[in-house]
Design an enzyme around this catalytic site. Structure first.
Site, PDB file in Angstrom:
ATOM      1  CG  ASN A  12      -1.396   1.017   1.464  1.00  0.00           C
ATOM      2  OD1 ASN A  12      -1.445   2.433   0.810  1.00  0.00           O
ATOM      3  ND2 ASN A  12      -3.350   0.800   1.398  1.00  0.00           N
ATOM      4  CG  HIS A  15       1.224   5.928   4.940  1.00  0.00           C
ATOM      5  ND1 HIS A  15       0.217   6.837   5.166  1.00  0.00           N
ATOM      6  CD2 HIS A  15       0.381   4.786   5.359  1.00  0.00           C
ATOM      7  CE1 HIS A  15      -1.544   6.467   5.925  1.00  0.00           C
ATOM      8  NE2 HIS A  15      -1.422   5.100   6.050  1.00  0.00           N
ATOM      9  CG  HIS A  48      -8.217   4.459   0.961  1.00  0.00           C
ATOM     10  ND1 HIS A  48      -8.657   4.235   2.635  1.00  0.00           N
ATOM     11  CD2 HIS A  48      -9.163   4.918   0.560  1.00  0.00           C
ATOM     12  CE1 HIS A  48      -9.709   4.336   2.789  1.00  0.00           C
ATOM     13  NE2 HIS A  48     -10.485   4.573   1.298  1.00  0.00           N
ATOM     14  NE  ARG A  50      -9.392   8.525   4.442  1.00  0.00           N
ATOM     15  CZ  ARG A  50      -9.153   7.993   5.125  1.00  0.00           C
ATOM     16  NH1 ARG A  50      -8.899   6.568   5.520  1.00  0.00           N
ATOM     17  NH2 ARG A  50     -10.187   7.773   6.299  1.00  0.00           N
ATOM     18  NE  ARG A  54      -7.457  11.845   5.350  1.00  0.00           N
ATOM     19  CZ  ARG A  54      -8.424  10.687   6.715  1.00  0.00           C
ATOM     20  NH1 ARG A  54      -7.555   9.778   7.659  1.00  0.00           N
ATOM     21  NH2 ARG A  54      -9.324  11.208   6.826  1.00  0.00           N
ATOM     22  CD  GLU A  75      -6.857   0.138   0.802  1.00  0.00           C
ATOM     23  OE1 GLU A  75      -6.216  -0.946   1.639  1.00  0.00           O
ATOM     24  OE2 GLU A  75      -7.156   1.129   1.715  1.00  0.00           O
ATOM     25  CB  THR A 106      -9.358   2.120   7.186  1.00  0.00           C
ATOM     26  OG1 THR A 106      -9.356   3.308   6.113  1.00  0.00           O
ATOM     27  CG2 THR A 106     -11.465   1.183   6.858  1.00  0.00           C
ATOM     28  CD  GLU A 155      -7.758  -6.309   3.246  1.00  0.00           C
ATOM     29  OE1 GLU A 155      -7.667  -5.731   1.438  1.00  0.00           O
ATOM     30  OE2 GLU A 155      -7.061  -5.237   3.440  1.00  0.00           O
ATOM     31  CG  HIS A 195      -6.077  -1.432   8.901  1.00  0.00           C
ATOM     32  ND1 HIS A 195      -5.871  -0.637  10.472  1.00  0.00           N
ATOM     33  CD2 HIS A 195      -6.474  -0.594   8.309  1.00  0.00           C
ATOM     34  CE1 HIS A 195      -6.139   0.275  10.280  1.00  0.00           C
ATOM     35  NE2 HIS A 195      -6.895   0.341   8.728  1.00  0.00           N
TER      36      HIS A 195
HETATM   37  N1  PXP Z   1      -6.473  -2.779   3.692  1.00  0.00           N
HETATM   38  C1  PXP Z   1      -7.445  -1.772   4.502  1.00  0.00           C
HETATM   39  C2  PXP Z   1      -9.179  -2.218   3.941  1.00  0.00           C
HETATM   40  C3  PXP Z   1      -7.113  -0.474   4.616  1.00  0.00           C
HETATM   41  O1  PXP Z   1      -7.814   0.540   4.547  1.00  0.00           O
HETATM   42  C4  PXP Z   1      -5.352  -0.098   5.014  1.00  0.00           C
HETATM   43  C5  PXP Z   1      -5.684   1.280   5.289  1.00  0.00           C
HETATM   44  O2  PXP Z   1      -5.516   1.705   3.865  1.00  0.00           O
HETATM   45  C6  PXP Z   1      -4.998  -1.348   5.150  1.00  0.00           C
HETATM   46  C7  PXP Z   1      -5.367  -2.587   4.471  1.00  0.00           C
HETATM   47  C8  PXP Z   1      -3.324  -0.993   5.119  1.00  0.00           C
HETATM   48  O3  PXP Z   1      -3.198  -0.780   6.489  1.00  0.00           O
HETATM   49  P1  PXP Z   1      -1.705  -0.071   6.879  1.00  0.00           P
HETATM   50  O4  PXP Z   1      -1.869   0.557   6.179  1.00  0.00           O
HETATM   51  O5  PXP Z   1      -2.225  -0.264   8.810  1.00  0.00           O
HETATM   52  O6  PXP Z   1      -0.731  -1.853   6.621  1.00  0.00           O
END
Ligand code: PXP
Length: 264
Positions: A12, A15, A48, A50, A54, A75, A106, A155, A195
């Site tokens: 992901n 960030h 993601h 959003r 952001r 996402e 989330t 998921e 997550h």
């Molecule tokens: N899965 C989903 C559905 C999420 O919303 C997120 C956060 O964007 C993640 C996984 C990844 O979470 P983390 O950034 O805490 O690894």
């Protein structure tokens, strides 16, 4: 004993965009990070988009899609705006998530049971556009029951496991996730999870044979500050693979709850 199916890692990149948006610069570029992650062995790229934009921006998704040699997992919230974007850009996967403006990230899974008609309609629109849908849900059985027939993938939200304050609570969450994953797999879903996962807590989740994909962002990008993105991916992969090698599909929930964490 059959061996567990391979465990995919979805990286992901949100960030990377968070750092960029903090200064309004053009760097660091999440698309560049995605390409680096793919070269370092990411099986998929997750982002993601959003509602409040952001971190990831529309142009990130549009630039990423034609360049990405692995599946893109978008996402998004269940809104008309996001459905239009997904159906126009057609990423390979969409993961539907709940979204609140005030939240830092989330929080909790979708209420598929409570918003069944709206979510079913979104799944149908995405399916018609050729997109494989995943529903981000807490490991609660009524949600699994409600998700049946709507999407090929779920998921599992591992947030409560990751945030557990005590070892007993963590173990309880782990057993809950493992039994939920087994039931979801038996119901015909491809089971993903994510997550709050990081190199310290990922091993017991990676060892659950029914889970075939993990989506990890925050900890990976944070670790990349010190190790570089390829180093952070290699570190995580090593823990995932070691954990996966310990179990087979024939192993039971009992062995899951007996697993020790990497650092314990
Ligand atoms: N899965 C989903 C559905 C999420 O919303 C997120 C956060 O964007 C993640 C996984 C990844 O979470 P983390 O950034 O805490 O690894």
């Amino acid at each position: 004993m059959a061996s567990a199916p391979a465990l995919r890692l979805g990286v992901n990149i949100d960030h990377v965009a968070t750092v960029r948006q903090a200064r309004g610069t053009a760097y660091p570029d999440p698309v560049e990070a995605a390409l680096l992650a793919i070269a370092a062995g990411a099986d998929g790229i997750t982002l993601h988009l959003r509602e409040d934009r952001r971190h990831i921006q529309d142009h990130d998704l549009e630039r990423l899609l034609p360049m990405c040699s692995v599946p893109v997992n978008l996402e998004m919230a269940v809104t008309d705006e996001m459905l239009q974007i997904a159906c126009r850009t057609t990423p390979q996967h969409v993961c539907l998530v709940p979204e609140k403006r005030q939240e830092r990230t989330t929080e909790g899974g979708l209420d598929v049971a409570g918003q069944h008609a709206q979510i079913a309609n979104a799944c149908a629109r995405l399916r018609e556009a050729g997109i494989a849908v995943s529903l981000f849900i807490d490991p609660d059985f009524p949600q699994l029951q409600a998700a049946r027939g709507l999407a090929p993938n779920i998921e599992i939200n591992t947030g409560a496991y990751a945030e557990a304050k005590t070892e007993a609570e963590r173990r309880q969450q782990l057993v809950k996730i493992a039994s939920f994953a087994q039931a979801a797999s038996e119901a015909g879903f491809q089971v993903h999870a994510g997550h709050g996962l990081n190199p310290e807590n990922v091993a017991p989740i990676a060892a659950i044979a029914e889970i075939v994909e993990l989506n990890i962002g925050h900890a990976l990008i944070a670790r990349a500050l010190f190790l570089g993105l390829p180093g952070a991916i290699a570190e995580l992969r090593q823990v995932m693979q070691q954990a996966r090698g310990r179990l087979s599909c024939d192993d039971s929930l009992a062995s899951i709850s007996g697993l020790s964490q990497r650092d314990s």
